[in-house]
Design a protein around this motif. Structure first.
Motif, PDB file in Angstrom:
ATOM      1  N   LEU A   6       0.955  -1.303   0.058  1.00 42.86           N
ATOM      2  CA  LEU A   6       0.395   0.441   0.004  1.00 42.86           C
ATOM      3  C   LEU A   6       0.738   1.362  -0.116  1.00 42.86           C
ATOM      4  N   SER A   7       2.527   0.915   0.956  1.00 42.58           N
ATOM      5  CA  SER A   7       2.788   2.564   0.491  1.00 42.58           C
ATOM      6  C   SER A   7       3.494   2.611  -1.040  1.00 42.58           C
ATOM      7  N   ARG A   8       3.688   1.334  -1.481  1.00 43.08           N
ATOM      8  CA  ARG A   8       4.430   1.856  -3.089  1.00 43.08           C
ATOM      9  C   ARG A   8       3.603   2.775  -3.484  1.00 43.08           C
ATOM     10  N   ASP A   9       1.938   1.662  -3.786  1.00 39.72           N
ATOM     11  CA  ASP A   9       0.867   2.493  -4.021  1.00 39.72           C
ATOM     12  C   ASP A   9       0.681   3.867  -3.974  1.00 39.72           C
ATOM     13  N   PHE A  10       0.820   4.039  -2.696  1.00 37.28           N
ATOM     14  CA  PHE A  10       0.311   5.894  -2.059  1.00 37.28           C
ATOM     15  C   PHE A  10       1.788   6.468  -2.978  1.00 37.28           C
ATOM     16  N   ASP A  11       2.926   5.528  -2.592  1.00 37.87           N
ATOM     17  CA  ASP A  11       3.799   6.746  -3.642  1.00 37.87           C
ATOM     18  C   ASP A  11       3.764   6.821  -4.820  1.00 37.87           C
ATOM     19  N   GLY A  12       3.530   5.597  -5.264  1.00 37.11           N
ATOM     20  CA  GLY A  12       3.129   5.698  -7.272  1.00 37.11           C
ATOM     21  C   GLY A  12       1.888   6.555  -7.481  1.00 37.11           C
ATOM     22  N   ILE A  13       0.856   6.892  -6.542  1.00 37.67           N
ATOM     23  CA  ILE A  13      -0.087   7.611  -7.042  1.00 37.67           C
ATOM     24  C   ILE A  13       0.701   9.526  -6.893  1.00 37.67           C
ATOM     25  N   VAL A  14       1.448   9.528  -6.222  1.00 37.72           N
ATOM     26  CA  VAL A  14       1.980  10.268  -5.917  1.00 37.72           C
ATOM     27  C   VAL A  14       3.072  11.192  -7.000  1.00 37.72           C
ATOM     28  N   ALA A  15       3.422  10.544  -7.013  1.00 35.67           N
ATOM     29  CA  ALA A  15       4.652  10.877  -7.761  1.00 35.67           C
ATOM     30  C   ALA A  15       4.045  10.899  -9.574  1.00 35.67           C
ATOM     31  N   ALA A  16       3.012  10.131  -9.941  1.00 34.58           N
ATOM     32  CA  ALA A  16       2.034  10.222 -10.874  1.00 34.58           C
ATOM     33  C   ALA A  16       1.311  10.784 -10.729  1.00 34.58           C
ATOM     34  N   ASN A  17       0.942  12.058  -9.720  1.00 33.68           N
ATOM     35  CA  ASN A  17       0.778  13.073  -9.532  1.00 33.68           C
ATOM     36  C   ASN A  17       1.194  14.181 -10.539  1.00 33.68           C
ATOM     37  N   ALA A  18       2.057  14.472  -9.371  1.00 34.59           N
ATOM     38  CA  ALA A  18       3.264  15.343  -9.507  1.00 34.59           C
ATOM     39  C   ALA A  18       3.854  15.245 -10.702  1.00 34.59           C
ATOM     40  N   LEU A  19       4.196  14.368 -11.960  1.00 33.04           N
ATOM     41  CA  LEU A  19       3.710  14.983 -12.986  1.00 33.04           C
ATOM     42  C   LEU A  19       2.956  15.844 -13.903  1.00 33.04           C
ATOM     43  N   VAL A  20       1.650  15.709 -13.822  1.00 34.05           N
ATOM     44  CA  VAL A  20       1.338  16.363 -13.841  1.00 34.05           C
ATOM     45  C   VAL A  20       0.479  17.383 -13.537  1.00 34.05           C
ATOM     46  N   ALA A  21      -0.278  18.219 -14.534  1.00 31.45           N
ATOM     47  CA  ALA A  21      -1.004  19.403 -13.554  1.00 31.45           C
ATOM     48  C   ALA A  21      -1.336  19.640 -12.136  1.00 31.45           C
ATOM     49  N   VAL A  22      -1.017  19.861 -11.218  1.00 36.02           N
ATOM     50  CA  VAL A  22      -1.886  19.886  -9.733  1.00 36.02           C
ATOM     51  C   VAL A  22      -3.050  20.912 -10.025  1.00 36.02           C
ATOM     52  N   ASP A  23      -4.205  20.864 -10.669  1.00 40.62           N
ATOM     53  CA  ASP A  23      -5.121  21.356 -11.298  1.00 40.62           C
ATOM     54  C   ASP A  23      -6.446  21.273 -10.816  1.00 40.62           C
ATOM     55  N   ASP A  24      -6.917  20.304  -9.537  1.00 39.90           N
ATOM     56  CA  ASP A  24      -7.845  19.653  -9.500  1.00 39.90           C
ATOM     57  C   ASP A  24      -9.397  19.751  -9.974  1.00 39.90           C
ATOM     58  N   GLU A  25     -10.063  21.247  -9.799  1.00 38.08           N
ATOM     59  CA  GLU A  25     -10.627  21.822 -10.587  1.00 38.08           C
ATOM     60  C   GLU A  25     -10.939  21.436 -11.616  1.00 38.08           C
ATOM     61  N   HIS A  26      -9.950  21.626 -12.556  1.00 35.59           N
ATOM     62  CA  HIS A  26     -10.339  21.832 -14.086  1.00 35.59           C
ATOM     63  C   HIS A  26      -9.916  20.443 -14.278  1.00 35.59           C
ATOM     64  N   ASP A  27      -8.673  19.648 -14.246  1.00 37.12           N
ATOM     65  CA  ASP A  27      -8.122  18.273 -14.703  1.00 37.12           C
ATOM     66  C   ASP A  27      -9.077  17.179 -13.987  1.00 37.12           C
ATOM     67  N   PRO A  28      -9.415  16.677 -15.482  1.00 36.73           N
ATOM     68  CA  PRO A  28     -11.193  16.142 -15.338  1.00 36.73           C
ATOM     69  C   PRO A  28     -10.266  14.328 -14.683  1.00 36.73           C
ATOM     70  N   GLU A  29      -8.944  14.099 -14.342  1.00 34.99           N
ATOM     71  CA  GLU A  29      -8.533  13.003 -13.438  1.00 34.99           C
ATOM     72  C   GLU A  29      -8.388  13.750 -12.110  1.00 34.99           C
ATOM     73  N   GLY A  30      -8.160  15.123 -11.930  1.00 37.41           N
ATOM     74  CA  GLY A  30      -7.873  15.152 -10.568  1.00 37.41           C
ATOM     75  C   GLY A  30      -9.173  14.576  -9.225  1.00 37.41           C
ATOM     76  N   GLY A  31     -10.383  13.775  -9.811  1.00 45.91           N
ATOM     77  CA  GLY A  31     -11.113  13.564  -8.856  1.00 45.91           C
ATOM     78  C   GLY A  31     -10.950  12.482  -9.017  1.00 45.91           C
ATOM     79  N   THR A  32     -10.526  11.608  -9.730  1.00 49.59           N
ATOM     80  CA  THR A  32      -9.987   9.789  -9.148  1.00 49.59           C
ATOM     81  C   THR A  32      -8.562   9.989  -8.572  1.00 49.59           C
ATOM     82  N   THR A  33      -7.794  10.950  -9.000  1.00 49.41           N
ATOM     83  CA  THR A  33      -6.605  10.579  -8.195  1.00 49.41           C
ATOM     84  C   THR A  33      -6.821  11.107  -6.928  1.00 49.41           C
TER      85      THR A  33
END
Length: 133
Positions: free
Chosen positions: A38-65
Protein backbone atom coordinates in the motif's frame (compact mmCIF):
# COMPACT_ATOMS: atom_id res chain seq x y z
CA UNK A 1 -6.92 -29.85 30.93
CA UNK A 2 -3.39 -29.28 29.54
CA UNK A 3 -2.95 -28.99 25.79
CA UNK A 4 -6.64 -29.47 25.06
CA UNK A 5 -7.78 -26.48 27.12
CA UNK A 6 -9.62 -23.61 25.49
CA UNK A 7 -8.06 -20.17 25.38
CA UNK A 8 -8.99 -17.82 28.16
CA UNK A 9 -9.51 -18.78 31.78
CA UNK A 10 -7.67 -22.09 31.49
CA UNK A 11 -3.97 -21.81 30.78
CA UNK A 12 -3.28 -22.90 27.20
CA UNK A 13 -0.84 -25.76 26.83
CA UNK A 14 2.47 -25.47 24.99
CA UNK A 15 1.05 -26.64 21.65
CA UNK A 16 -1.90 -24.21 21.91
CA UNK A 17 0.49 -21.36 22.73
CA UNK A 18 2.77 -22.24 19.78
CA UNK A 19 -0.15 -22.57 17.38
CA UNK A 20 -1.69 -19.25 18.42
CA UNK A 21 1.67 -17.49 18.34
CA UNK A 22 2.36 -18.87 14.84
CA UNK A 23 -1.10 -17.79 13.62
CA UNK A 24 -0.61 -14.27 14.99
CA UNK A 25 2.92 -14.07 13.57
CA UNK A 26 1.70 -15.19 10.12
CA UNK A 27 -1.14 -12.65 10.18
CA UNK A 28 1.34 -9.97 11.24
CA UNK A 29 3.76 -10.86 8.42
CA UNK A 30 0.91 -10.74 5.87
CA UNK A 31 -0.23 -7.40 7.26
CA UNK A 32 3.30 -5.95 7.08
CA UNK A 33 3.55 -7.08 3.44
CA UNK A 34 0.17 -5.46 2.71
CA UNK A 35 1.34 -2.25 4.40
CA UNK A 36 4.48 -2.18 2.26
CA UNK A 37 2.46 -2.74 -0.93
CA UNK A 38 0.00 0.00 0.00
CA UNK A 39 2.85 2.37 0.75
CA UNK A 40 4.33 1.69 -2.69
CA UNK A 41 0.90 2.27 -4.26
CA UNK A 42 0.49 5.55 -2.39
CA UNK A 43 3.97 6.71 -3.38
CA UNK A 44 3.19 5.79 -7.00
CA UNK A 45 -0.02 7.82 -6.98
CA UNK A 46 1.76 10.82 -5.48
CA UNK A 47 4.65 10.53 -7.96
CA UNK A 48 2.31 10.20 -10.95
CA UNK A 49 0.32 13.19 -9.75
CA UNK A 50 3.51 15.26 -9.44
CA UNK A 51 4.15 14.81 -13.17
CA UNK A 52 0.87 16.43 -14.23
CA UNK A 53 -0.63 19.84 -13.66
CA UNK A 54 -2.11 19.99 -10.17
CA UNK A 55 -5.40 21.71 -10.89
CA UNK A 56 -8.02 19.34 -9.45
CA UNK A 57 -10.78 21.81 -10.23
CA UNK A 58 -10.18 21.78 -14.00
CA UNK A 59 -8.41 18.43 -14.43
CA UNK A 60 -10.91 15.71 -15.38
CA UNK A 61 -8.65 13.11 -13.72
CA UNK A 62 -8.09 15.21 -10.58
CA UNK A 63 -11.09 13.82 -8.74
CA UNK A 64 -10.11 10.26 -9.57
CA UNK A 65 -6.54 10.80 -8.39
CA UNK A 66 -7.73 12.40 -5.16
CA UNK A 67 -10.14 9.51 -4.59
CA UNK A 68 -7.42 6.90 -5.23
CA UNK A 69 -5.03 8.68 -2.87
CA UNK A 70 -7.69 8.92 -0.14
CA UNK A 71 -8.71 5.28 -0.66
CA UNK A 72 -5.15 3.98 -0.35
CA UNK A 73 -4.54 6.24 2.67
CA UNK A 74 -7.64 4.77 4.37
CA UNK A 75 -6.45 1.22 3.62
CA UNK A 76 -3.04 2.12 5.07
CA UNK A 77 -4.71 3.40 8.26
CA UNK A 78 -6.74 0.18 8.56
CA UNK A 79 -3.59 -1.87 8.09
CA UNK A 80 -1.73 0.09 10.80
CA UNK A 81 -4.68 -0.43 13.16
CA UNK A 82 -4.71 -4.17 12.43
CA UNK A 83 -0.98 -4.33 13.26
CA UNK A 84 -1.70 -2.67 16.60
CA UNK A 85 -4.49 -5.19 17.27
CA UNK A 86 -2.14 -8.08 16.48
CA UNK A 87 0.55 -6.65 18.75
CA UNK A 88 -2.00 -6.33 21.58
CA UNK A 89 -3.10 -9.94 20.94
CA UNK A 90 0.53 -11.09 21.23
CA UNK A 91 0.81 -9.17 24.52
CA UNK A 92 -2.37 -10.82 25.82
CA UNK A 93 -0.97 -14.21 24.81
CA UNK A 94 2.26 -13.56 26.71
CA UNK A 95 0.26 -12.43 29.77
CA UNK A 96 -2.00 -15.49 29.68
CA UNK A 97 -5.08 -13.38 28.84
CA UNK A 98 -5.46 -14.31 25.18
CA UNK A 99 -8.92 -15.63 24.37
CA UNK A 100 -10.60 -13.98 27.34
CA UNK A 101 -13.49 -11.67 26.41
CA UNK A 102 -12.92 -8.08 27.47
CA UNK A 103 -16.69 -7.58 27.66
CA UNK A 104 -17.93 -10.40 29.87
CA UNK A 105 -14.73 -12.11 30.96
CA UNK A 106 -15.80 -15.39 29.37
CA UNK A 107 -13.87 -17.51 26.94
CA UNK A 108 -13.78 -16.50 23.29
CA UNK A 109 -14.50 -19.65 21.26
CA UNK A 110 -11.44 -21.02 19.43
CA UNK A 111 -13.42 -20.94 16.16
CA UNK A 112 -13.77 -17.15 16.47
CA UNK A 113 -10.09 -16.76 17.29
CA UNK A 114 -9.18 -18.88 14.29
CA UNK A 115 -11.08 -16.49 12.02
CA UNK A 116 -10.19 -13.30 13.93
CA UNK A 117 -6.97 -14.01 15.83
CA UNK A 118 -6.90 -10.52 17.34
CA UNK A 119 -10.50 -10.68 18.61
CA UNK A 120 -10.99 -9.20 22.08
CA UNK A 121 -14.64 -10.10 22.58
CA UNK A 122 -16.86 -13.14 22.28
CA UNK A 123 -19.56 -13.17 19.61
CA UNK A 124 -22.27 -12.14 22.07
CA UNK A 125 -20.35 -9.10 23.30
CA UNK A 126 -19.29 -8.16 19.75
CA UNK A 127 -22.89 -7.89 18.53
CA UNK A 128 -24.18 -4.36 18.25
CA UNK A 129 -26.69 -3.58 20.95
CA UNK A 130 -30.10 -2.40 19.72
CA UNK A 131 -30.81 1.23 20.38
CA UNK A 132 -33.45 2.04 22.91
CA UNK A 133 -36.18 4.44 21.93
Amino acid sequence: MGDTSRYGHDEPGPSDFSTVRARLAADRADTLARAAALSRDFDGIVAANALVAVDDEHDPEGGTTAFERAHVAALMAQTREHLKELDRALERLEQGQYGQCEGCGGTIPPERLEIRPAATTCVRCARPHPRRA
